[in-house]
Motif scaffolding. Structure first.
Motif, short mmCIF file in Angstrom:
data_model
loop_
_atom_site.label_atom_id
_atom_site.label_comp_id
_atom_site.label_asym_id
_atom_site.label_seq_id
_atom_site.Cartn_x
_atom_site.Cartn_y
_atom_site.Cartn_z
N GLU A 99 4.00 10.68 -6.06
CA GLU A 99 5.14 11.28 -6.76
C GLU A 99 4.83 11.48 -8.23
O GLU A 99 5.19 12.50 -8.83
N ARG A 100 4.15 10.49 -8.84
CA ARG A 100 3.83 10.58 -10.26
C ARG A 100 2.86 11.74 -10.54
O ARG A 100 3.03 12.53 -11.47
N VAL A 101 1.82 11.85 -9.71
CA VAL A 101 0.84 12.92 -9.87
C VAL A 101 1.49 14.28 -9.62
O VAL A 101 1.24 15.25 -10.35
N SER A 102 2.35 14.36 -8.60
CA SER A 102 3.05 15.61 -8.31
C SER A 102 3.91 16.03 -9.50
O SER A 102 3.94 17.21 -9.87
N ALA A 103 4.61 15.06 -10.10
CA ALA A 103 5.43 15.37 -11.28
C ALA A 103 4.57 15.87 -12.43
O ALA A 103 4.93 16.83 -13.13
N ASP A 104 3.41 15.24 -12.63
CA ASP A 104 2.52 15.65 -13.73
C ASP A 104 1.96 17.05 -13.47
O ASP A 104 1.81 17.84 -14.41
N ILE A 105 1.64 17.35 -12.22
CA ILE A 105 1.13 18.68 -11.89
C ILE A 105 2.22 19.73 -12.15
O ILE A 105 1.95 20.80 -12.71
N ARG A 148 0.83 -1.20 0.00
CA ARG A 148 0.00 0.00 0.00
C ARG A 148 0.86 1.25 0.00
O ARG A 148 0.64 2.18 -0.79
N PHE A 149 1.85 1.29 0.87
CA PHE A 149 2.70 2.47 0.99
C PHE A 149 3.47 2.72 -0.31
O PHE A 149 3.55 3.87 -0.79
N TYR A 150 4.01 1.64 -0.91
CA TYR A 150 4.79 1.80 -2.14
C TYR A 150 3.89 2.32 -3.27
O TYR A 150 4.25 3.28 -3.97
N LEU A 151 2.75 1.68 -3.45
CA LEU A 151 1.87 2.06 -4.56
C LEU A 151 1.33 3.49 -4.40
O LEU A 151 1.32 4.28 -5.36
N MET A 152 0.90 3.84 -3.19
CA MET A 152 0.35 5.18 -2.98
C MET A 152 1.44 6.24 -3.05
O MET A 152 1.22 7.34 -3.59
N SER A 153 2.63 5.94 -2.55
CA SER A 153 3.74 6.90 -2.63
C SER A 153 4.16 7.11 -4.09
O SER A 153 4.43 8.23 -4.53
N TRP A 154 4.21 5.99 -4.85
CA TRP A 154 4.54 6.10 -6.28
C TRP A 154 3.50 6.97 -6.98
O TRP A 154 3.84 7.84 -7.80
#
Length: 593
Positions: A96-102, A87-93
């Motif tokens: 980070e991915r959404v933050s990069a896209d924003i 859970r932690f790995y998937l949600m953290s990934w």
């Protein structure tokens, strides 16, 4: 009049558009949510394991049953640990991915905004939105959102298990819930407001520090180091004071929730303990109930903490969405006209009036009418503030005139693609702009597809190759921020090489040789003369001696064209041009630099 939506509703509304960035990764989000649900269920199963350990192990006095119970509990805990990792790995990934896209979306928006936007908005504040605000949202998507969902599931599941275990004690716990919700609602509103203020204060710090670092030589030249340290310290302290208020409110929120939660558990323990002593429930049931009560209490505390984070993130989301919704005042048309190259008149200004958005009551240009023909060298001269640079900015469509139109090869430039229009022009400013990279990057900026040989050839034609070769790593040498490792003349020659590499149809030179020494100026002027021979050139000239050869000289004053002609004709017909020539040539003859 409609009622104002509650603060929490506005917070959720601000954040909803941000979650649209998750849509491309919906399968990752779905997998993470599945793991989260399974892990929450396993967490709740531990309570039954505790009950089994107490009733079948401790109270029954069986070593075998105790061993089996502990073994089962260890297996459950191991599964919870594995699920938590996933859970932690998937949600953290995902965060980070959404933050990069924003960040990419915000930066893409910034680079396409019209220049007038940057007259009213500080670069430090925009950088704060690009970094600090997106980091806050990354925390929400990657961590806080996951914690809130998990805690919500555990809260609901825990309440159900409490009801199954003991109805009387559950009603006692539920009765305490409103007491916990009161501080959440009361402090949450204050947290959001203070968080918005804190983000603005951080933006002020970034802006102030950026300006000082950018102009460090001026600061040190005027020996203002101590003054600037004190001023920056004042900005930091203001931000710290705002942060303290936000921290205090969040701390009150968390402390109040924990006190009320565990106070309720203490009361429940006393009531449950009395029931065990009187035989109305077993020790295992009480142990399981305490476990579920603690899980419910921790879930409520976590939700309270996440609620504070949500309020902070709502402020950041509002700022980002405000930026993303801005429409640039300069837009490329949906169906642009093709760029023609056969017109005799390359550039035409037709009765153009222009006012800068920041100075709407003062005309920068008035009634400009000008025709520039193919292959002409046209010089713009006049005192400072006459409107010479403004003509360049309108020509590149950084702004649009309020009255009149500008044509390029017979087409209104508003009907042309912005990309095609600007690709046809090569600009060499008086103050060259270099990037924090190596020589290759700075010259190749004129043509990203150019080969190394073409870059070197452009540098040679700009008389830059020799000094570049003498740099520590040649063309691989890092030039520092804004080319700080080069002299003014060297920076200018790099900028000229960039324009040569672009090979534009129209050259825009803002006194491009002004920063060069006499020897370099001679060589670069020869290279520019060769380059100008086959294309149309506009030159903003501050030193009139450099443009006496121009096909046409346009004399400007107070935003108007007051005379046009050749050097010799203007000496006879234009009093302003005569005065400018007398001042400059008299200085040159007297040795004044």
């Amino acid at each position: 009049m409609s009622a104002t939506p509650p603060q929490s509703t506005r917070a959720y509304t601000s954040l909803l558009p941000i979650f649209s960035f998750i849509k491309p990764y919906k399968w990752v989000a779905a997998l993470a949510l599945c793991v989260l649900v399974v892990t929450a269920g396993l967490n709740l199963s531990i309570g039954q394991g505790v009950k089994f350990v107490i009733d079948s192990g401790f109270i029954a006095g069986s070593e075998e049953q105790l061993t089996q119970a502990i073994g089962g509990l260890v297996i459950l805990i191991s599964l919870v640990a594995i699920g938590t990792f996933c859970r932690f790995y998937l949600m953290s990934w995902l965060g980070e991915r959404v933050s990069a896209d924003i960040r990419k979306a915000v930066f893409s928006q910034i680079v396409h905004l019209h220049p007038s936007y940057f007259e009213d908005n500080r670069s430090g504040e925009l950088m704060s939105r690009l970094t600090t605000d997106t980091t806050l949202l990354q925390s929400i998507v990657g961590s806080s959102f996951s914690m809130a969902l998990r805690s919500g599931l555990v809260l609901i599941g825990g309440l159900i298990m409490l009801l199954v275990t003991n109805l009387k004690l559950t009603l006692l716990v539920v009765a305490c819930v409103p007491l916990v919700l009161v501080p959440i609602m009361m402090f949450g509103k204050r947290v959001r407001k203070l968080s918005e203020n804190n983000q603005s204060a951080i933006a002020d710090i970034s802006t102030y520090a950026g300006e000082i670092i950018q102009h460090i030589k001026v600061v040190q030249s005027y020996t203002h180091e101590e003054k600037e340290k004190q001023a920056f310290g004042g900005e930091v302290e203001k931000a710290f004071d705002v942060a303290k208020q936000s921290i205090k409110q969040r701390s009150f929120l968390i402390a109040a929730v924990i006190f009320l939660n565990f106070g309720a558990i203490s009361v429940m323990l006393w009531v449950g303990g009395m029931d065990v002593l009187e035989g109305r429930m077993t020790g295992g049931e009480l142990g399981a109930f305490v476990f579920y009560a603690i899980m419910v209490a921790m879930s409520v505390a976590t939700i309270a903490e996440v609620y504070g984070e949500l309020q902070r993130a709502a402020g950041a989301a509002s700022r980002l969405l405000e930026l993303l919704k801005i429409k640039s005042a300069i837009q490329s048309v949906a169906d642009p006209a093709p760029m023609h190259q056969s017109e005799d008149t390359v550039i035409a200004f037709n009765n153009v009036d222009f006012y800068y958005p920041s100075r709407p009551d003062s005309a920068a240009l008035r009634a400009i009418n000008l025709r520039i023909r193919q292959g002409q060298i046209v010089a713009l001269v006049g005192p400072s503030g006459a409107g010479k640079t403004t003509l360049f900015e309108l020509l590149q469509r950084f702004y649009d005139p309020q009255v009149g139109d500008i044509q390029c090869n017979g087409e209104d430039i508003k009907a042309l693609s912005l990309t095609d229009l600007r690709k046809s022009m090569g600009m060499v400013p008086q103050q060259p702009v270099l990037f924090s990279s190596d020589v290759w990057h700075n010259i190749r900026y004129g043509n990203p597809d150019a080969s190394d040989e073409q870059v070197i050839e452009a540098a040679k034609r700009a008389h830059a190759h020799e000094f570049i070769e003498q740099l520590p790593e040649g063309y691989n040498s890092f030039l520092g921020e804004q080319g700080v490792r080069l002299s003014g003349g060297q920076k200018q020659r790099i900028a000229i090489a960039r324009a040569i590499l672009k090979d534009p149809e129209l050259l825009l030179l803002d006194e491009a040789t002004s920063a060069l020494d006499a020897q370099s100026e001679f060589h670069v002027q020869a290279a520019l003369n060769e380059l100008m021979h086959t294309r149309t050139t506009l030159i903003i000239a501050h030193r009139l001696a450099t443009v006496t050869h121009a096909d046409m000289i346009v004399v400007m004053d107070q935003g108007q064209i007051v005379a046009t002609g050749t050097h010799h004709s203007l000496l006879e017909e234009s009093p302003l041009y005569q005065r400018l020539c007398e001042l400059q040539f008299e200085k040159a003859q007297s040795g004044v630099v």
